[in-house]
Scaffold this motif. Structure first.
Motif, short mmCIF file in Angstrom:
data_model
loop_
_atom_site.label_atom_id
_atom_site.label_comp_id
_atom_site.label_asym_id
_atom_site.label_seq_id
_atom_site.Cartn_x
_atom_site.Cartn_y
_atom_site.Cartn_z
N ASP A 63 0.66 -1.12 -0.12
CA ASP A 63 0.08 -0.09 0.00
C ASP A 63 0.68 1.31 -0.03
O ASP A 63 0.59 2.14 -0.60
N THR A 64 2.31 1.17 0.73
CA THR A 64 2.84 2.33 0.90
C THR A 64 3.71 2.48 -0.41
O THR A 64 3.64 3.73 -1.12
N MET A 65 3.91 1.55 -1.40
CA MET A 65 4.33 1.77 -2.68
C MET A 65 3.31 2.36 -3.63
O MET A 65 3.60 3.21 -4.28
N LYS A 66 1.96 1.81 -3.45
CA LYS A 66 0.96 2.39 -4.19
C LYS A 66 0.73 4.09 -4.00
O LYS A 66 0.71 4.82 -4.82
N GLN A 67 0.92 4.48 -2.56
CA GLN A 67 0.68 5.64 -2.30
C GLN A 67 1.66 6.76 -2.69
O GLN A 67 1.74 7.86 -3.34
N LEU A 68 3.00 6.05 -2.75
CA LEU A 68 4.07 6.87 -3.20
C LEU A 68 4.17 7.19 -4.74
O LEU A 68 4.31 8.23 -5.22
N LYS A 69 3.65 6.10 -5.80
CA LYS A 69 3.44 6.17 -7.03
C LYS A 69 2.41 7.10 -7.29
O LYS A 69 2.58 8.06 -8.12
N TYR A 70 1.25 7.05 -6.67
CA TYR A 70 -0.05 7.94 -6.90
C TYR A 70 0.09 9.34 -6.42
O TYR A 70 -0.73 10.29 -6.71
N THR A 71 0.81 9.73 -5.51
CA THR A 71 1.21 11.02 -4.83
C THR A 71 2.51 11.38 -5.60
O THR A 71 2.67 12.65 -5.48
N GLY A 72 3.16 10.72 -6.53
CA GLY A 72 4.28 11.33 -7.25
C GLY A 72 3.93 11.49 -8.72
O GLY A 72 3.09 11.67 -9.20
N VAL A 73 5.27 12.08 -9.33
CA VAL A 73 5.20 12.12 -10.75
C VAL A 73 4.83 11.08 -11.47
O VAL A 73 5.40 9.91 -11.25
N PRO A 74 4.05 11.28 -12.49
CA PRO A 74 3.57 9.96 -13.47
C PRO A 74 4.87 9.66 -14.43
O PRO A 74 4.73 10.14 -15.56
N TRP A 75 5.77 9.17 -14.07
CA TRP A 75 6.89 8.93 -14.91
C TRP A 75 6.65 8.10 -16.14
O TRP A 75 7.14 8.38 -17.43
N GLU A 76 5.44 7.41 -16.13
CA GLU A 76 5.16 6.59 -17.51
C GLU A 76 4.67 7.77 -18.61
O GLU A 76 4.82 7.63 -19.81
N LYS A 77 4.27 8.76 -18.12
CA LYS A 77 4.00 10.04 -19.09
C LYS A 77 5.23 10.89 -19.49
O LYS A 77 5.22 11.16 -20.48
N VAL A 78 5.90 11.03 -18.34
CA VAL A 78 7.09 11.79 -18.57
C VAL A 78 8.01 11.38 -19.50
O VAL A 78 8.57 11.90 -20.61
N PHE A 79 8.23 9.82 -19.45
CA PHE A 79 9.14 9.10 -20.46
C PHE A 79 8.28 8.66 -21.55
O PHE A 79 8.74 7.73 -22.18
N SER A 80 7.16 9.11 -22.01
CA SER A 80 6.15 8.67 -23.06
C SER A 80 6.73 9.64 -24.42
O SER A 80 6.95 10.76 -24.23
#
Length: 671
Positions: free
Chosen positions: A209-226
């Motif tokens: 759950d903490t991993m998910k919270q970090l991803k969802y409150t952070g920069v969307p790298w999948e978009k930055v690197f698209s």
């Protein structure tokens, strides 16, 4: 675009999976892989230089008074944390009792000052805001200490779990995240995954759950690197579509390369599904669902549009395009090396290992003096001076950025750069997930001992002067038969292998790896990995020159002026370098000739300095008109220049040994 109905089975499959997806390869505990030969010497040079002594005098990490909460501990949000992460592996690999005592004391101090809420750091009993990021490098260092000394496990793991519980609460409450935490969340995810894989303590759900919270409150790298959003030129005049300028910050991008492979481990190839405010199901394609595909494509985009012949990419402070005088930060170099190692371990594509090796043997040493007492903030491909620059080619960094010194421009690289060599060494050998095989990823002089599955103790010695030689002799002793793998770099042409004295045969790697059948007892094989001279097309019709892992450049003779000297440590100096010879040459690519011969039995120390490497490439050249901007940096290489004088022969040496250089040349056709 695929219809959403086509995607739903894939989404459902991903959502149904639990736990963490396995890596392709597993790293070995710190200290299992050790350097030897010239590589051990290089690490000793680092230890005897700025890295090994800065804790004695440098304000940001001085350790004179921990009890009073001095600057070292109070800078846990960056400086102390960086230093610890780097010097833990440095001290252990060179067996420095002095450095090991300092890192042990620092670990004990930080853990003993964890407050009742679980917080780690100097913000306790202060009004300072609590942001999560500054603890992450410290955690990397603590994990390495546990790997090397399992007796530390209980205290470190207990402290980390207490911090995770607090961090999870903070993230759910919208606390602890500012711009740096929002971009560097992947480092904490990797820490959490280490806990999950090795010491979950029944907290698996909380960790995920903490991993998910970090991803969802952070920069969307999948978009930055698209491809849709990725900047294809220097970004100082380009609006950032995310309204988050730090997404294009060079070091953040270097660290962000780890984000998608780390995400894959808990999403099982989902990407962005829980981000309804950023991406809708109707916008998803199969490619956008695959974190590993996006990670690989983003890596390629980064080097296609901002890459350097030295292996690294340009960002001064933000992505800087392809021009040869734009800069690359030293922190960016070591963080990209670490991210590339992680990408290889998760994905297994040899392109990551190839590039990390290029960066390590070119870009890393090029930005430090040979004795490693002075470092740059920014290095340049074409660098005709290292001085206070007027005009300044760097739109976001100061005019002092390419000076070699204690802390030109910003102090971060002083404390962060020492992680480069030790982590490269530690990641040179891996195991397969079932631990039946050992895999030699980075080539160089190493030795390692470990126990594989089925109680199979194995030891390996790689005797070589690579990359200053094409020959590697590997001796393996094992109690039981197993398959050993060694990476064959993509630049090798005509490589051979001879096992136990048999006739040499052509290498035949699969996905970059050569399999070697090892029997019980001792097995010895010799690799010969020759490579042709190649040229790389660069802007304005210029070229860069390569052979094997090494990039070659014209070493510009220089004089040296001491600008400042540290009052406590006279070896810590700021140096100005000015050219003393002509550097305005065009070269004829058809005349390039490798001069290798037999390397000496012992390489000079330090090897990465002018005149030290035992090989060179010569080229027919002619002087040309090539403008300077003021007196501090070269203009872009002229296209199709005319010779202004007689042809001559110039010598190119490995880029890492140059401090002033031309690495991207105009071309002409000789007589």
């Amino acid at each position: 675009m695929k219809a959403i109905g086509t995607l739903l089975p894939l989404i459902g499959l991903a959502l149904a999976q639990t736990g963490l997806a396995p890596k392709k390869y597993l790293s070995l505990p710190l200290g299992t892989v050790k350097p030897s030969g010239w590589l051990m010497d290089q690490l000793k040079v680092q230890t005897n230089g700025l890295a090994g002594h800065e804790h004695e005098f440098y304000d940001y990490v001085s350790q004179t008074d921990w009890v009073g909460g001095n600057s070292f501990y109070s800078n846990l949000e960056e400086a102390g944390s960086y230093w610890f992460n780097a010097m833990v592996p440095n001290g252990i690999l060179v067996n420095s009792s002095a450095i090991n005592a300092k890192t042990s004391a620092f670990l004990s101090y930080v853990l003993s000052h964890q407050d009742s809420t679980g917080w780690l750091g100097p913000e306790v009993n202060t009004t300072k805001p609590r942001y999560l990021w500054g603890r992450y490098p410290f955690m990397f260092g603590a994990i390495q200490m546990v790997e090397h000394d399992p007796s530390l496990t209980d205290q470190v793991v207990t402290a980390l779990h207490k911090f995770v519980a607090l961090a999870n609460t903070m993230l759910h409450s919208g606390k602890g995240v500012e711009s740096w935490t929002a971009t560097r969340w992947e480092d904490f995810v990797i820490v959490l995954q280490w806990l999950y894989d090795n010491h979950p303590n029944g907290k698996e759900d909380l960790l995920i759950d903490t991993m998910k919270q970090l991803k969802y409150t952070g920069v969307p790298w999948e978009k930055v690197f698209s491809a849709q959003y990725f900047p294809t030129t220097a970004v100082e005049h380009t609006p950032n579509p995310f309204n988050l300028p730090l997404t294009w910050h060079g070091v953040n991008m270097a660290e962000g390369l780890k984000a998608l492979p780390s995400t894959y481990r808990f999403t099982h190839n989902q990407s962005g599904i829980a981000r309804s405010w950023q991406i809708s199901f109707s916008a998803l394609t199969t490619g956008e669902l695959l974190d590993l595909n996006a990670a690989s494509a983003g890596w390629d985009l980064l080097f296609q549009y901002h890459g350097r012949p030295s292996g690294i990419f340009a960002a001064d402070e933000y992505l800087a395009g392809l021009e040869a005088v734009r800069g690359t930060e030293l922190c960016l170099v070591v963080e990209t090396m670490f991210s590339g190692s992680y990408l290889y371990q998760v994905i297994g594509d040899p392109k990551f290992a190839d590039r990390v090796e290029r960066i390590t043997y070119n870009a890393l040493p090029a930005t430090l003096t040979g004795d490693m007492w002075s470092r740059q903030y920014l290095q340049q491909q074409n660098q005709i001076a290292a001085k206070n620059m007027n005009p300044n080619p760097f739109p976001n960094d100061g005019s002092y950025s390419n000076v070699f010194g204690l802390e030109p421009n910003y102090p971060c690289c002083t404390v962060n750069h020492p992680q480069g060599w030790p982590k490269f060494i530690s990641n040179a050998f891996l195991t397969t997930p079932d631990q039946t095989s050992l895999v030699n990823i980075y080539l160089g002089p190493f030795q390692t001992s470990t126990t594989l599955s089925s109680s199979n103790p194995v030891s390996v010695t790689v005797d070589t002067q690579y990359p200053f030689s094409d020959t590697l002799t590997t001796t393996i002793t094992a109690a039981k038969a197993f398959t050993y793998y060694v990476r064959i770099p993509s630049w090798v042409v005509g490589g051979t292998i001879s096992i136990n004295g048999a006739t040499a045969k052509a290498v035949n790697p699969s996905n970059g790896l050569q399999a070697v059948s090892v029997g019980a007892g001792t097995t010895k094989f010799v690799l010969n990995l020759p490579a042709p001279i190649t040229t790389e097309s660069r802007p304005h019709g210029s070229i860069a020159v390569h052979r094997g892992p090494l990039h070659y450049a014209f070493d510009i003779a220089r004089n040296q002026t001491v600008l400042t000297k540290n009052s406590q440590q006279p070896l810590a100096v700021d140096l100005e370098f000015d050219a003393t010879v002509n550097w305005q040459y065009a070269i004829d690519p058809a005349t390039l000739k490798f001069n290798g011969g037999s390397p000496p039995s012992t390489l000079p120390s330090p090897i990465f300095d002018s005149g030290k490497p035992p090989m060179s490439i010569t080229a027919t050249a002619c002087p040309i008109s090539w403008a300077k901007a003021g007196d501090t940096f070269a203009a872009s290489p002229p296209t199709s220049p005319a010779c202004t004088g007689s042809q001559t022969t110039i010598k190119l040496i490995p880029y890492g040994a140059t401090k002033l250089r031309i690495g991207e040349f105009p071309v002409f056709k000789s007589n």
